[in-house]
Design a protein around this motif. Sequence first.
Motif, PDB file in Angstrom:
ATOM      1  N   LEU A  80      -9.167   3.643  67.964  1.00 30.79           N
ATOM      2  CA  LEU A  80      -8.604   2.152  67.775  1.00 30.79           C
ATOM      3  C   LEU A  80      -7.339   1.869  67.668  1.00 30.79           C
ATOM      4  O   LEU A  80      -6.650   2.938  67.287  1.00 30.79           O
ATOM      5  CB  LEU A  80      -9.507   1.526  66.537  1.00 30.79           C
ATOM      6  N   PRO A  81      -6.701   0.829  68.123  1.00 27.82           N
ATOM      7  CA  PRO A  81      -5.442   0.707  67.927  1.00 27.82           C
ATOM      8  C   PRO A  81      -4.789   0.607  66.689  1.00 27.82           C
ATOM      9  O   PRO A  81      -5.640   0.467  65.608  1.00 27.82           O
ATOM     10  CB  PRO A  81      -5.194  -0.682  68.408  1.00 27.82           C
ATOM     11  N   THR A  82      -3.572   1.055  66.494  1.00 29.44           N
ATOM     12  CA  THR A  82      -3.136   0.993  65.087  1.00 29.44           C
ATOM     13  C   THR A  82      -1.786   0.337  64.789  1.00 29.44           C
ATOM     14  O   THR A  82      -1.147  -0.142  66.319  1.00 29.44           O
ATOM     15  CB  THR A  82      -2.708   2.470  64.582  1.00 29.44           C
ATOM     16  N   TYR A  83      -1.084   0.184  64.079  1.00 26.04           N
ATOM     17  CA  TYR A  83       0.259  -0.549  63.964  1.00 26.04           C
ATOM     18  C   TYR A  83       1.461   0.211  64.800  1.00 26.04           C
ATOM     19  O   TYR A  83       2.203  -0.306  65.320  1.00 26.04           O
ATOM     20  CB  TYR A  83       0.705  -0.755  62.521  1.00 26.04           C
ATOM     21  N   ASP A  84       1.068   1.505  64.738  1.00 23.20           N
ATOM     22  CA  ASP A  84       2.066   2.336  65.448  1.00 23.20           C
ATOM     23  C   ASP A  84       2.027   1.977  66.964  1.00 23.20           C
ATOM     24  O   ASP A  84       3.148   2.388  67.929  1.00 23.20           O
ATOM     25  CB  ASP A  84       1.937   3.858  65.319  1.00 23.20           C
TER      26      ASP A  84
ATOM     27  N   LEU B  28       2.319  -2.266  73.445  1.00 27.59           N
ATOM     28  CA  LEU B  28       1.446  -3.201  73.901  1.00 27.59           C
ATOM     29  C   LEU B  28       2.145  -4.431  74.023  1.00 27.59           C
ATOM     30  O   LEU B  28       1.799  -5.543  73.254  1.00 27.59           O
ATOM     31  CB  LEU B  28       0.197  -3.138  72.726  1.00 27.59           C
ATOM     32  N   PRO B  29       2.771  -4.689  75.010  1.00 26.77           N
ATOM     33  CA  PRO B  29       3.603  -5.997  75.025  1.00 26.77           C
ATOM     34  C   PRO B  29       2.749  -7.247  75.353  1.00 26.77           C
ATOM     35  O   PRO B  29       2.966  -8.250  74.989  1.00 26.77           O
ATOM     36  CB  PRO B  29       4.657  -5.725  76.029  1.00 26.77           C
TER      37      PRO B  29
ATOM     38  N   VAL C 247      -2.937   2.498  76.957  1.00 25.96           N
ATOM     39  CA  VAL C 247      -2.223   2.947  75.976  1.00 25.96           C
ATOM     40  C   VAL C 247      -2.926   3.698  74.943  1.00 25.96           C
ATOM     41  O   VAL C 247      -2.678   4.809  74.063  1.00 25.96           O
ATOM     42  CB  VAL C 247      -1.325   2.023  75.441  1.00 25.96           C
ATOM     43  N   ILE C 248      -4.079   3.155  74.572  1.00 31.83           N
ATOM     44  CA  ILE C 248      -4.956   3.658  73.258  1.00 31.83           C
ATOM     45  C   ILE C 248      -5.944   4.908  73.807  1.00 31.83           C
ATOM     46  O   ILE C 248      -6.448   5.967  73.373  1.00 31.83           O
ATOM     47  CB  ILE C 248      -5.631   2.690  72.683  1.00 31.83           C
ATOM     48  N   GLY C 249      -6.547   4.551  74.804  1.00 28.22           N
ATOM     49  CA  GLY C 249      -7.643   5.474  75.460  1.00 28.22           C
ATOM     50  C   GLY C 249      -8.999   5.057  74.780  1.00 28.22           C
ATOM     51  O   GLY C 249      -9.294   4.127  74.107  1.00 28.22           O
TER      52      GLY C 249
ATOM     53  N   PRO D  29       5.059  -2.764  55.737  1.00 24.88           N
ATOM     54  CA  PRO D  29       4.447  -1.732  56.333  1.00 24.88           C
ATOM     55  C   PRO D  29       3.590  -0.981  55.323  1.00 24.88           C
ATOM     56  O   PRO D  29       2.435  -0.135  55.704  1.00 24.88           O
ATOM     57  CB  PRO D  29       5.606  -0.925  56.978  1.00 24.88           C
ATOM     58  N   SER D  30       3.926  -0.780  54.103  1.00 24.24           N
ATOM     59  CA  SER D  30       3.015  -0.137  53.116  1.00 24.24           C
ATOM     60  C   SER D  30       1.566  -0.785  52.947  1.00 24.24           C
ATOM     61  O   SER D  30       0.830  -0.018  52.317  1.00 24.24           O
ATOM     62  CB  SER D  30       3.857  -0.111  51.606  1.00 24.24           C
TER      63      SER D  30
END
Length: 519
Positions: free
Chosen positions: A344-348, A353-354, A338-340, A145-146
Amino acid sequence: MSAISLPIFLMIFSLTATLFFYRRYQWQNRLQGFKLPPGPRGWPVIGNLLALPSEQGWVVFRDWSRTYGNMIFLRAFGTPMLVISSPDICRDLMEKRSAIYSDKARFTIDELTGWDFNLGVMPYGQRWRGVRAYFHQYFNSVVTPSYHAKQTEQVHAFLRRCLDQADKQLDPGCVRLTLAATIIDLAYGQQILSMDDDYMKLTLEAIDGFVESKVIGKFWVDFMPFLKYLPPWLPGSGAVRYGARYRPVTEEMLDRPFRDIQSGANQNPSMLREILLKLKDEPDTERRSAQEQYAKQATGIAYAAASDTTYSLLQTFFCAMAMSPEIRKKAQKELEFVIGPDRLPTYDDQNDLPYIQAIFLECVRWLPVVPLGIPHRLITDDYYDGYFIPEGTVIIPNVWQMLRDPQDYPDPERFNPDRYLKDDVLNPDVRDPSVVAFGFGRRICPGRHFAKDNAFLTIATILHAFDVLPSIDEHGNEMDPTPKMTSTGGLCYPDRLHYMLRPRSEASEALVRATATAA
C-alpha cells in the motif's frame, strides 16, 4: 426575576444600550467625508444587517461583487465589514500588512457557547500566544512526520472497515471515526473505537454548537454585545439561551480528558500528559495554572479543528471519484506504476505521486470546506487602492469565489486535477488552492500540515485498494453521485452521498486484510 430586580435590570440595560448606540452614532459620523469601498445601501442604525445572507453567503457575495467589485463594504449596527473576493487583495492586506490585519473579529456568541478558546476566533493577546505556542509545538511541519505511523495505522483500520461495507453506501460515521481516533489518541492517549464512544458524542455535540453559530448575522449579540446580559426569558435573548445550551457541553469536552490525565486515571502517552508532566515542577503556581489552561485549550481544539474540515474534504473526494471514473482510473494507473501490486502507499511515496497530489488540490478547490474563510479584524485605520478602511472592520474572504475565478481555474465548475499538472509534474504557475483555503498571514491554519498528510494517505490508499463507484438503488440502477452542498454555519458539506467502495481485486483485498496482522 423579582419585582425589585426587574426595574434595576431595565435601567442598566437601557443605559448600556444607549451608550452602545451613541458610540455607534459617533463612529458613523466619523466616516463622513471618507471614501469607503462600494457596497449595498443599508438602513439607518442597523445598516445591512437584514440583507446579510443566512445561507450560502458566498454565492450572495459573489453576486454582489458583480455590481460592487472585489471589495464590498457592509455595516451591521455600526460594525464595519469588508468582503474580499480577490486572493491578490487578501495577500496585500492580510499578509503584507499582517501586523494590522491579523486580529480576529469579536463574536460574542463564542463567549456565550464557551468556544472563545478556539485559536480561529481568539483575538490577539497573551492567551492567544500561549495557546498557539502549544499547538504549534505539536503540529509544526517538523513534528508532524512523527505522527505518520499512527496516521497510517488508523487509515489502514479505515480500509478494513471499508471492506465490511463493500458494495453499499459507506457510513459517514466510518470516515469521522478515522479522523477522531487519530487525533484524540495523539492529544489525549484515548482509544476511540466507535462513534458511540461517550467522549466522541460529547465532542460532536460541542462542535455542532460552534458550527451552527457561525452564520454571519444569525445572532445579533455579535453586533450588540450588551444583548448577552438579557435574561433568557426575554424576547431577543436567543443567543443567551443558545449559550446556556452549549456552554456546559463545550466546557465538559475540554475538562473531561484534562481531569482524567491530571488525576492519573489516564496515564497513556499523549500531548496533554507530556505538557502537564513538564509543568508539574513549575514553582510559580499562578504561571503553572495559566499554562495548564493554555495546554488544555490547545489540545481541545486539535480534533475540533481537523474533524469537520477533513471529513468534508474526504466526502468531496469520494463523490468526485464516483462521478469521474476516468480520473479514478488515471490515478490508479499512476499508483500501479509507482507502488505496484504488493504493498500500500506510504508517506514516502508522496513526491512520486503528482496526480494524487493534484486530486487533493482539486478537492480543496472544488468544494471549499470553509467558503467564507475565517474573518480577520483590522486594528487601526488603513487605506487601500484609494479607499478608507476603518479600524475594527471585519475582513471576510470569499474563498469560494476566489477558487472559482476562471482566470486561475478555467471551467471552474468541473472537477479537473489535470489543471495543476504540466509534463506530468505539478505546475508551479497554477495558483495553489490550499494557500487560499487554509487562510492568510499570521492566522493561517496551524494544523494544515497534519491535515494535508492525513488527506494524502487516505486518498492514495483508498484509490490503490478500492474502486469508488456510484451507489445502486433498490431497482439495481446507478444513483447520481453528484453532490449537493449543504451549509451548516460557516462550514460546507457535500450532501446526497451516493457512492460505494469495492475492492479492486482479491489481491487488493488481501493487502488490506494483511494490515490487521501488521498492526
